[in-house]
Design a protein around this motif. Structure first.
Motif, short mmCIF file in Angstrom:
data_model
loop_
_atom_site.label_atom_id
_atom_site.label_comp_id
_atom_site.label_asym_id
_atom_site.label_seq_id
_atom_site.Cartn_x
_atom_site.Cartn_y
_atom_site.Cartn_z
N GLU A 563 0.75 -1.30 0.01
CA GLU A 563 0.01 -0.02 0.11
C GLU A 563 0.85 1.25 0.16
OE1 GLU A 563 -3.89 1.89 0.54
OE2 GLU A 563 -3.69 -0.21 0.54
N ASP A 564 0.64 2.33 -0.95
CA ASP A 564 1.43 3.51 -0.53
C ASP A 564 0.55 4.44 0.16
OD1 ASP A 564 3.52 2.77 -2.63
OD2 ASP A 564 1.97 3.06 -4.47
N ILE A 565 1.32 5.09 0.79
CA ILE A 565 0.82 6.07 1.87
C ILE A 565 1.73 7.15 1.90
CG2 ILE A 565 0.26 6.39 4.26
CD1 ILE A 565 -0.39 3.33 4.77
N ALA A 566 1.06 8.48 2.13
CA ALA A 566 1.68 9.42 2.31
C ALA A 566 1.05 10.64 3.27
CB ALA A 566 1.90 10.34 0.79
N GLY A 567 2.23 11.49 3.98
CA GLY A 567 1.91 12.38 4.90
C GLY A 567 2.63 13.48 4.80
N GLY A 568 1.99 14.67 5.24
CA GLY A 568 3.13 15.66 5.25
C GLY A 568 2.63 17.13 5.92
N PHE A 569 3.41 18.04 5.93
CA PHE A 569 2.81 19.32 6.64
C PHE A 569 3.90 20.34 5.91
CE2 PHE A 569 4.63 16.20 9.72
CZ PHE A 569 5.74 16.47 9.41
N LEU A 570 3.81 21.62 6.38
CA LEU A 570 4.55 22.90 6.04
C LEU A 570 5.60 22.88 6.93
CD1 LEU A 570 5.14 25.37 4.21
CD2 LEU A 570 3.54 26.59 5.99
N ILE A 571 6.93 22.92 6.50
CA ILE A 571 7.93 22.95 7.55
C ILE A 571 8.45 24.72 7.81
CG2 ILE A 571 10.44 22.68 7.47
CD1 ILE A 571 10.03 20.24 5.93
N PRO A 572 8.40 24.85 8.91
CA PRO A 572 8.88 26.37 9.30
C PRO A 572 10.14 26.66 8.65
CG PRO A 572 8.43 25.16 11.52
CD PRO A 572 8.46 24.12 10.14
N GLU A 573 10.34 28.06 8.52
CA GLU A 573 11.26 28.70 7.77
C GLU A 573 12.74 28.66 8.44
OE1 GLU A 573 10.31 32.62 6.32
OE2 GLU A 573 8.66 32.03 5.22
N SER A 574 12.56 28.74 9.61
CA SER A 574 13.97 28.68 10.55
C SER A 574 13.84 27.45 11.59
CB SER A 574 14.09 29.94 11.33
OG SER A 574 13.03 30.24 12.30
N GLY A 575 15.14 26.76 11.76
CA GLY A 575 15.23 25.73 12.64
C GLY A 575 16.02 24.60 11.98
N ASN A 576 16.18 23.57 12.85
CA ASN A 576 16.99 22.40 12.64
C ASN A 576 16.14 21.24 12.62
OD1 ASN A 576 19.07 20.63 11.67
ND2 ASN A 576 20.05 20.68 13.70
N PHE A 577 15.60 20.62 11.41
CA PHE A 577 14.55 19.84 11.37
C PHE A 577 15.03 18.47 10.71
CE2 PHE A 577 12.41 23.95 11.43
CZ PHE A 577 11.87 24.05 12.50
N GLU A 578 14.18 17.33 11.07
CA GLU A 578 14.12 16.32 10.17
C GLU A 578 12.84 15.72 10.24
OE1 GLU A 578 17.97 13.50 11.39
OE2 GLU A 578 15.92 13.39 12.74
N VAL A 579 12.36 15.03 9.15
CA VAL A 579 11.03 14.32 8.86
C VAL A 579 11.15 12.79 9.11
CG1 VAL A 579 9.18 13.98 7.30
CG2 VAL A 579 10.27 16.03 7.55
N LYS A 580 10.31 12.37 10.07
CA LYS A 580 10.35 10.85 10.41
C LYS A 580 9.10 10.28 9.97
CE LYS A 580 13.36 12.25 14.00
NZ LYS A 580 14.02 12.18 15.40
N GLY A 581 9.14 9.10 9.41
CA GLY A 581 8.03 8.40 9.23
C GLY A 581 8.09 6.89 10.10
N PHE A 582 6.86 6.74 10.90
CA PHE A 582 7.02 5.58 11.87
C PHE A 582 5.73 4.73 11.41
CE2 PHE A 582 8.77 9.18 14.41
CZ PHE A 582 9.99 8.68 14.94
N LEU A 583 5.93 3.48 11.66
CA LEU A 583 4.84 2.62 11.41
C LEU A 583 4.65 1.75 12.69
CD1 LEU A 583 3.12 1.30 9.15
CD2 LEU A 583 4.55 -0.62 9.18
N TRP A 584 3.35 2.24 13.33
CA TRP A 584 2.80 1.49 14.48
C TRP A 584 1.71 0.57 14.31
CZ3 TRP A 584 2.83 6.98 17.53
CH2 TRP A 584 4.01 7.26 17.59
#
Length: 602
Positions: A563-584
């Protein structure tokens, strides 16, 4: 060989509540949890829960729990039966005219202990609460020398009576090892009485040194304030489920407090080694790799055990970099090599560490606590016991009226956590009366730094969450188990444990600050049953060590379905970020089902 073949079918189970195996074929319900315990000759080798998917028989459950690589078995086609030669590297033994030992099993269903007269691959696990594999001894004419005891516990207030029986007979002189209290023995009636205070006490019941006369039993007794420890640990477990990678302390604490084998797979996938070249880095890597189910002797082509052991010089110290000539470096090196059961100059290392002591301490509360934590395993070396006693007296003198400890002029969670672990490692109750100040325990002092489900310490140098949380977690984990994690976690390879799901990222686009990020993955159900899964996409602030935003989607996947699944959001303009995907499995239990997907943000 004749005896071994017979032992596949005959399990000597001399108790009155024997129940025959079921004759119909059915599997435990998907989602049920069954505890699997492996009792070797000298110690417990494995004790975790398994969430049932499509397992029907005991051998299926064993493979899911340990992985096929940790099971040495022979299949006899004529009998459709597996004989277990070895588990987790431990095999039986044969001594002519004395005794022989083999792997046997029994199961627990409710309050019934059952010993099926079938091979483990033909024993159905429906309604089973616990499956126990154990080393069983028998004499030259096959009379059993190992028995399965029944254990009852009753209490009035803080007084507990433990009763150990085999069938209707009392088991006298059995070892009852209670954390902080020590090793007691049952009387002629098979009973022993103990009194507990605050905290959680671990109880291990056993008998026999040459071979196990009774199968070990494990109990937990919860005294006053145990709810504080359990609540804090549960909060921290939830906090770390959102993290993308683990340090060696985090891996240790999560391993030590984990219940389900799926949690070990999560630790394995998230643990990251320290890429530095120093004795302290090597020691931390050994500890973290053991805690995460990896091999510290062969990790990406590196043998950290050998690298650390070979760095020991003629003075007993472990020197790789210019910063390694320090007591805590020696202490953690000793701890790491002990955990790996490695060969090194133990006496040289212990003496090198003791040489740093002055007036019964190592210069500070933290250094003293960490040093005697390492020395705890080596009280057979001359002078160690005396130095530990002196160091404990020093720590008592340094304890504040709040119950805590300070460094650099301020009470802090790091020092409190170090002392708790040092005392537990030396069999001393950190919550005992001698460590209570004005009604305050070290637990009370430590929990003052807890906010929500993490710990925070603010000083003149800024605010710290990561180190404060992980060090508090290690101390709470020791209190939660009533034992020292450094003395109880040993190597266990989980590479053979099956993965129920696989998650692969389908896109490769770069994520940028100030833009929308959409994480797309393909999820495959590798099991033979319908499974509900929840995929969570998290925006993680690396500097502050916290979750900023998340979104999730729940699906039902059919057997072997993609199954193909997607999720997301807007990332703030400043900061040190990572995007993580978890399967629970779901948002309540939050059990990891596959390795996380981590994408850096530019």
């Amino acid at each position: 060989m004749k005896k071994k073949i017979l032992s596949m079918f005959l399990v000597f189970c001399l108790i009155l509540n024997f129940v025959p195996a079921f004759s119909r074929i059915s599997n435990a319900r998907t989602g049920d949890v069954i505890k699997v315990r492996i009792e070797g000759k000298n110690r417990t080798l494995f004790d975790k829960e398994v969430t049932v998917t499509n397992e029907v028989y005991g051998y299926d459950l064993l493979k899911t729990a340990l992985g096929e690589g940790n099971i040495d078995s022979i299949y006899y086609e004529n009998w459709d039966a597996y004989f277990i030669n070895g588990l987790l590297g431990e095999t039986g033994e044969y001594r002519e005219n004395e005794f022989s030992t083999d792997w046997m099993y029994y199961a627990v269903k409710g309050n019934q202990v059952i010993c099926p007269m079938v091979a483990i691959n033909n024993f159905e696990i429906e309604d089973v609460d616990e499956l126990v594999m154990y080393i069983s001894a028998s004499d030259p004419v096959w009379n059993p020398l190992t028995y399965i005891p029944t254990v009852d516990i009753t209490n009035i207030g803080n007084q507990y009576e433990i009763s150990v029986q085999q069938s209707v007979y009392a088991v006298s002189n059995a070892n009852v090892d209670v954390s902080y209290i020590g090793k007691l023995h049952t009387d002629q009636d098979g009973k022993v009485r103990i009194e507990v205070g605050k905290g959680i006490y671990d109880v291990i019941i056993s008998k026999g040194d040459e071979y196990p006369e009774i199968v070990r039993q494990h109990l937990t007794i919860e005294g006053e304030d145990s709810y504080k420890i359990k609540g804090a640990v549960e909060d921290l477990q939830q906090y770390y489920k959102m993290k993308g990678q683990y340090s060696f302390r985090e891996a240790l604490a999560l391993n030590f407090t984990s219940r389900n084998i799926s949690e070990l797979k999560d630790i394995k996938s998230k643990y990251r080694i320290n890429e530095g070249h120093s004795a302290s880095a090597y020691a931390g890597n050994i500890i973290g790799l053991i805690a995460s189910g990896n091999n510290p002797r062969d990790y990406n082509g590196q043998n950290f055990v050998e690298m650390l052991a070979n760095s020991q010089n003629e003075n007993g110290k472990f020197i790789v970099s210019q910063w390694d000539d320090y007591p805590t470096t020696i202490a953690y090196s000793i701890i790491a090599l002990d955990m790996a059961e490695a060969q090194y100059d133990v006496e040289g290392a212990v003496n090198a560490l003791m040489n740093f002591a002055n007036d019964g301490n190592f210069g500070s509360v933290d250094d003293t606590a960490i040093s005697i934590m390492a020395l705890a395993n080596h009280k057979d070396v001359a002078g160690v016991t005396e130095l530990i006693d002196q160091s404990i007296n020093y720590l008592k003198e340094q304890q504040l009226s709040t119950g805590g400890f300070e460094a650099w002029g301020a009470e802090n969670p790091y020092s409190i956590a170090a002392v708790i672990q040092a005392l537990v490692a030396n069999g001393i109750d950190p919550l005992g009366e001698e460590w209570v100040k004005n009604g305050n325990t070290m637990l009370d002092a430590l929990l003052k730094f807890k906010e929500d489900n993490y710990f925070k310490y603010t000083s003149q140098w800024g605010t710290d969450i990561d180190m404060a949380t992980e060090q508090a977690f290690t101390a709470l984990a020791d209190l939660y188990r009533g034992r020292s994690m450094f003395q109880n976690i040993r190597e266990f390879d989980i590479s053979g444990i099956k993965h129920e799901f696989t998650v692969n990222r389908t896109g490769n686009e770069t994520f940028y600050s100030g833009q929308e990020a959409k994480l797309e993955v393909n999820i495959k159900n590798n099991t033979e049953v319908n499974r509900q899964v929840t995929f969570i996409v998290v925006l993680y602030d690396k500097d502050e060590g916290r979750m900023v935003n998340y979104t999730y989607l729940t699906k039902i996947l059919k057997p072997f379905e993609n199954e193909d699944i997607a999720g997301g959001f807007l990332i703030p303009e400043s900061g040190n970020f990572e995007v993580k995907g978890f399967l629970w499995d779901n948002m309540n239990d939050m059990n990891a089902l596959a390795e996380p997907v981590v994408v850096k943000v530019e």
